[in-house]
Design a protein around this motif. Structure first.
Motif, PDB file in Angstrom:
ATOM      1  N   SER A 101      -3.384   0.715  -5.830  1.00 37.57           N
ATOM      2  CA  SER A 101      -4.426  -0.275  -5.553  1.00 37.57           C
ATOM      3  C   SER A 101      -4.332  -1.350  -6.617  1.00 37.57           C
ATOM      4  CB  SER A 101      -5.817   0.372  -5.559  1.00 37.57           C
ATOM      5  OG  SER A 101      -6.807  -0.578  -5.262  1.00 37.57           O
ATOM      6  N   LEU A 102      -4.195  -2.595  -6.170  1.00 35.31           N
ATOM      7  CA  LEU A 102      -3.900  -3.703  -7.068  1.00 35.31           C
ATOM      8  C   LEU A 102      -5.011  -4.756  -6.969  1.00 35.31           C
ATOM      9  CD1 LEU A 102      -1.735  -5.094  -8.922  1.00 35.31           C
ATOM     10  CD2 LEU A 102      -0.778  -6.054  -6.822  1.00 35.31           C
ATOM     11  N   LYS A 103      -5.514  -5.196  -8.098  1.00 36.40           N
ATOM     12  CA  LYS A 103      -6.537  -6.238  -8.106  1.00 36.40           C
ATOM     13  C   LYS A 103      -6.029  -7.423  -8.917  1.00 36.40           C
ATOM     14  CE  LYS A 103     -10.849  -5.163  -8.135  1.00 36.40           C
ATOM     15  NZ  LYS A 103     -12.230  -4.717  -8.500  1.00 36.40           N
ATOM     16  N   THR A 104      -6.145  -8.604  -8.310  1.00 41.48           N
ATOM     17  CA  THR A 104      -5.671  -9.800  -9.004  1.00 41.48           C
ATOM     18  C   THR A 104      -6.521 -10.091 -10.229  1.00 41.48           C
ATOM     19  OG1 THR A 104      -7.064 -11.282  -7.705  1.00 41.48           O
ATOM     20  CG2 THR A 104      -4.866 -10.765  -6.824  1.00 41.48           C
ATOM     21  N   LEU A 121     -19.318 -12.456   0.812  1.00 42.07           N
ATOM     22  CA  LEU A 121     -17.959 -12.924   0.542  1.00 42.07           C
ATOM     23  C   LEU A 121     -16.995 -11.777   0.228  1.00 42.07           C
ATOM     24  CD1 LEU A 121     -18.679 -16.083  -1.633  1.00 42.07           C
ATOM     25  CD2 LEU A 121     -17.966 -16.010   0.763  1.00 42.07           C
ATOM     26  N   ARG A 122     -17.532 -10.704  -0.333  1.00 41.11           N
ATOM     27  CA  ARG A 122     -16.719  -9.531  -0.709  1.00 41.11           C
ATOM     28  C   ARG A 122     -15.489  -9.943  -1.516  1.00 41.11           C
ATOM     29  NH1 ARG A 122     -16.912  -5.955   4.885  1.00 41.11           N
ATOM     30  NH2 ARG A 122     -19.191  -5.676   4.902  1.00 41.11           N
ATOM     31  N   PHE A 123     -15.676 -10.840  -2.417  1.00 41.56           N
ATOM     32  CA  PHE A 123     -14.585 -11.332  -3.246  1.00 41.56           C
ATOM     33  C   PHE A 123     -14.248 -10.298  -4.330  1.00 41.56           C
ATOM     34  CE2 PHE A 123     -12.826 -13.809  -6.770  1.00 41.56           C
ATOM     35  CZ  PHE A 123     -11.842 -14.520  -6.105  1.00 41.56           C
ATOM     36  N   GLY A 124     -12.967 -10.142  -4.586  1.00 42.31           N
ATOM     37  CA  GLY A 124     -12.541  -9.238  -5.649  1.00 42.31           C
ATOM     38  C   GLY A 124     -12.126  -7.868  -5.165  1.00 42.31           C
ATOM     39  N   GLY A 125     -11.980  -7.706  -3.849  1.00 38.55           N
ATOM     40  CA  GLY A 125     -11.524  -6.423  -3.334  1.00 38.55           C
ATOM     41  C   GLY A 125     -10.090  -6.127  -3.742  1.00 38.55           C
ATOM     42  N   ALA A 126      -9.771  -4.866  -3.862  1.00 39.34           N
ATOM     43  CA  ALA A 126      -8.423  -4.451  -4.278  1.00 39.34           C
ATOM     44  C   ALA A 126      -7.451  -4.536  -3.105  1.00 39.34           C
ATOM     45  CB  ALA A 126      -8.455  -3.040  -4.836  1.00 39.34           C
ATOM     46  N   ILE A 127      -6.193  -4.746  -3.412  1.00 38.35           N
ATOM     47  CA  ILE A 127      -5.108  -4.770  -2.422  1.00 38.35           C
ATOM     48  C   ILE A 127      -4.422  -3.408  -2.469  1.00 38.35           C
ATOM     49  CG2 ILE A 127      -2.949  -5.869  -1.765  1.00 38.35           C
ATOM     50  CD1 ILE A 127      -3.964  -8.389  -3.193  1.00 38.35           C
ATOM     51  N   ASN A 128      -4.399  -2.726  -1.312  1.00 30.31           N
ATOM     52  CA  ASN A 128      -3.841  -1.374  -1.253  1.00 30.31           C
ATOM     53  C   ASN A 128      -2.353  -1.426  -0.883  1.00 30.31           C
ATOM     54  OD1 ASN A 128      -6.319  -0.165  -1.860  1.00 30.31           O
ATOM     55  ND2 ASN A 128      -6.945  -0.171   0.308  1.00 30.31           N
ATOM     56  N   LEU A 129      -1.554  -0.613  -1.549  1.00 31.93           N
ATOM     57  CA  LEU A 129      -0.124  -0.464  -1.259  1.00 31.93           C
ATOM     58  C   LEU A 129       0.126   0.973  -0.821  1.00 31.93           C
ATOM     59  CD1 LEU A 129       1.355  -2.366  -4.344  1.00 31.93           C
ATOM     60  CD2 LEU A 129       0.955  -3.263  -2.054  1.00 31.93           C
ATOM     61  N   ARG A 130       0.715   1.128   0.359  1.00 26.35           N
ATOM     62  CA  ARG A 130       0.882   2.452   0.965  1.00 26.35           C
ATOM     63  C   ARG A 130       2.363   2.809   1.115  1.00 26.35           C
ATOM     64  NH1 ARG A 130      -3.998   4.081   3.013  1.00 26.35           N
ATOM     65  NH2 ARG A 130      -5.610   2.436   3.096  1.00 26.35           N
ATOM     66  N   ALA A 131       2.609   4.094   1.289  1.00 23.79           N
ATOM     67  CA  ALA A 131       3.976   4.575   1.490  1.00 23.79           C
ATOM     68  C   ALA A 131       4.518   4.059   2.815  1.00 23.79           C
ATOM     69  CB  ALA A 131       4.008   6.092   1.449  1.00 23.79           C
ATOM     70  N   THR A 132       5.739   3.625   2.819  1.00 23.07           N
ATOM     71  CA  THR A 132       6.364   3.079   4.028  1.00 23.07           C
ATOM     72  C   THR A 132       7.097   4.141   4.845  1.00 23.07           C
ATOM     73  OG1 THR A 132       8.313   2.493   2.706  1.00 23.07           O
ATOM     74  CG2 THR A 132       6.625   0.804   2.995  1.00 23.07           C
ATOM     75  N   CYS A 133       7.188   5.362   4.328  1.00 27.70           N
ATOM     76  CA  CYS A 133       7.892   6.421   5.044  1.00 27.70           C
ATOM     77  C   CYS A 133       7.508   7.767   4.461  1.00 27.70           C
ATOM     78  CB  CYS A 133       9.412   6.230   4.946  1.00 27.70           C
ATOM     79  SG  CYS A 133      10.015   6.340   3.240  1.00 27.70           S
ATOM     80  N   ASP A 134       7.880   8.820   5.171  1.00 29.07           N
ATOM     81  CA  ASP A 134       7.768  10.170   4.611  1.00 29.07           C
ATOM     82  C   ASP A 134       8.929  10.385   3.648  1.00 29.07           C
ATOM     83  OD1 ASP A 134       5.663  10.445   6.329  1.00 29.07           O
ATOM     84  OD2 ASP A 134       6.676  11.840   7.687  1.00 29.07           O
ATOM     85  N   GLY A 135       8.639  10.987   2.507  1.00 29.07           N
ATOM     86  CA  GLY A 135       9.729  11.253   1.591  1.00 29.07           C
ATOM     87  C   GLY A 135       9.254  11.657   0.225  1.00 29.07           C
ATOM     88  N   TYR A 136      10.202  11.856  -0.668  1.00 25.28           N
ATOM     89  CA  TYR A 136       9.921  12.277  -2.034  1.00 25.28           C
ATOM     90  C   TYR A 136       9.921  11.066  -2.968  1.00 25.28           C
ATOM     91  CZ  TYR A 136      10.564  17.151  -0.728  1.00 25.28           C
ATOM     92  OH  TYR A 136      10.428  18.391  -0.145  1.00 25.28           O
ATOM     93  N   VAL A 137       8.924  11.025  -3.834  1.00 23.25           N
ATOM     94  CA  VAL A 137       8.853   9.980  -4.858  1.00 23.25           C
ATOM     95  C   VAL A 137       9.826  10.351  -5.974  1.00 23.25           C
ATOM     96  CG1 VAL A 137       7.375   8.770  -6.498  1.00 23.25           C
ATOM     97  CG2 VAL A 137       6.435   9.508  -4.302  1.00 23.25           C
TER      98      VAL A 137
END
Length: 316
Positions: A101-104, A121-137
């Motif tokens: 989760s990324l916040k500017t 306005l809900r200003f300042g919400g976080a930007i979520n980054l999700r997995a693009t596939c099933d797999g091992y980190v």
């Protein structure tokens, strides 16, 4: 007066003639032709064999390596601070699972102030980054609170769907491995799995002259990456192939030229160059020339002989 009983000149002649006569006799005997000895023709004792037309069952085991062909990199899509980090190395994640989760910086500084003035306005919400596939980190390059730039790599995920076994196949064996063939793969722990030939890579290694072949496992198995396994390549020839025992096939020191000694007539054997195919533990496939069932081929007594030899067959 003394009487003369012999002629001195006659005595001198006798002493000269006798040695000359002896020399003449000796020279005459030397001029006689001495009969030359004719060497006897030696027959080499040999045993013979005939061709075999039954199928040759042969295989070769080659090393292969397990690998994830696709590695997805999760990157920051903007500049800001990491509020949430849910990715841990070696964890298995599912597609669309929240990882970061990324916040500017603007949202972090002004967000609360603007939201107090106008909550809609809900200003300042976080930007979520999700997995693009099933797999091992496999790698996490950041931690919570880090400030990242747009495009920075946050984590790497091995795509589980891309898991494959990469076989480095010598090009001369390509005719034995076809796309969609099912091959047995043997793991170091004694487990055997079945795989399917998916595709050939379009390049050949210039040094080893091998071509990579991608194999896909037909059953789910928890196999780690970079494991060295063995792949069995069957080289069974056609049921009507022509073969000979290995002892009947001869070669030069470089193993480039091959030949057999074929019986001609009753007591001669001649050298016949051949082109060989696959080999089993005790048989060699003969691709050319076409031999007949009645042909007799030397099995023993054929090593280190000339192109044509006189033979004596001992196993008739």
């Amino acid at each position: 007066m003394k009487s003369i009983t012999g002629n001195p000149m006659n005595k001198n002649i006798s002493t000269l003639v006798l040695p000359l006569l002896a020399i003449a006799i000796i020279l005459g005997s030397c001029n006689k032709a001495v009969p030359t000895e004719v060497p006897a023709v030696v027959s080499v004792p040999v045993t013979v064999t005939n061709i075999d037309t039954t199928a040759i069952e042969s295989f070769v085991d080659l090393n292969a390596t397990t690998s994830y062909l696709i590695k997805n990199t999760i990157k920051a899509n903007t500049t800001g601070y990491l509020e949430v980090v849910n990715a841990v190395s070696n964890d298995f994640v599912k597609k669309n699972q929240l990882l970061f989760s990324l916040k500017t910086r603007e949202a972090k500084v002004l967000g609360n102030t603007i939201n107090k003035l106008d909550p809609n306005l809900r200003f300042g919400g976080a930007i979520n980054l999700r997995a693009t596939c099933d797999g091992y980190v496999t790698a996490v390059n950041v931690q919570k609170g880090d400030y990242v730039q747009e495009g920075d790599a946050l984590a790497v995920i091995n795509d589980a769907a891309s898991f494959s076994i990469v076989l480095s196949l010598p090009y001369e064996l390509k005719r034995y491995v076809k796309v969609n063939d099912v091959l047995n793969v043997y793991l170091p722990d004694g487990t055997t799995i079945k795989t399917k030939v998916q595709k050939y890579m379009p390049t050949v290694d210039p040094a080893s002259q091998t071509q990579n072949v991608i194999l896909k496992a037909l059953q789910n198995s928890n196999i780690p990456e970079n494991l060295i396994v063995k792949v069995r390549i069957d080289k069974t020839a056609a049921t009507r192939t022509i073969s000979l025992p290995k002892g009947a096939v001869l070669s030069d020191e470089t193993q480039t030229d091959f030949w057999i000694m074929k019986v001609v007539g009753k007591d001669l054997a001649v050298k016949v160059p051949i082109k060989k195919g696959i080999e089993s533990l005790n048989k060699v496939e003969i691709l050319s020339p076409k031999l007949k069932p009645s042909d007799q081929i030397l099995l023993t007594g054929n090593y280190g002989v000339g192109d044509t030899i006189k033979i004596k067959i001992t196993n008739k």
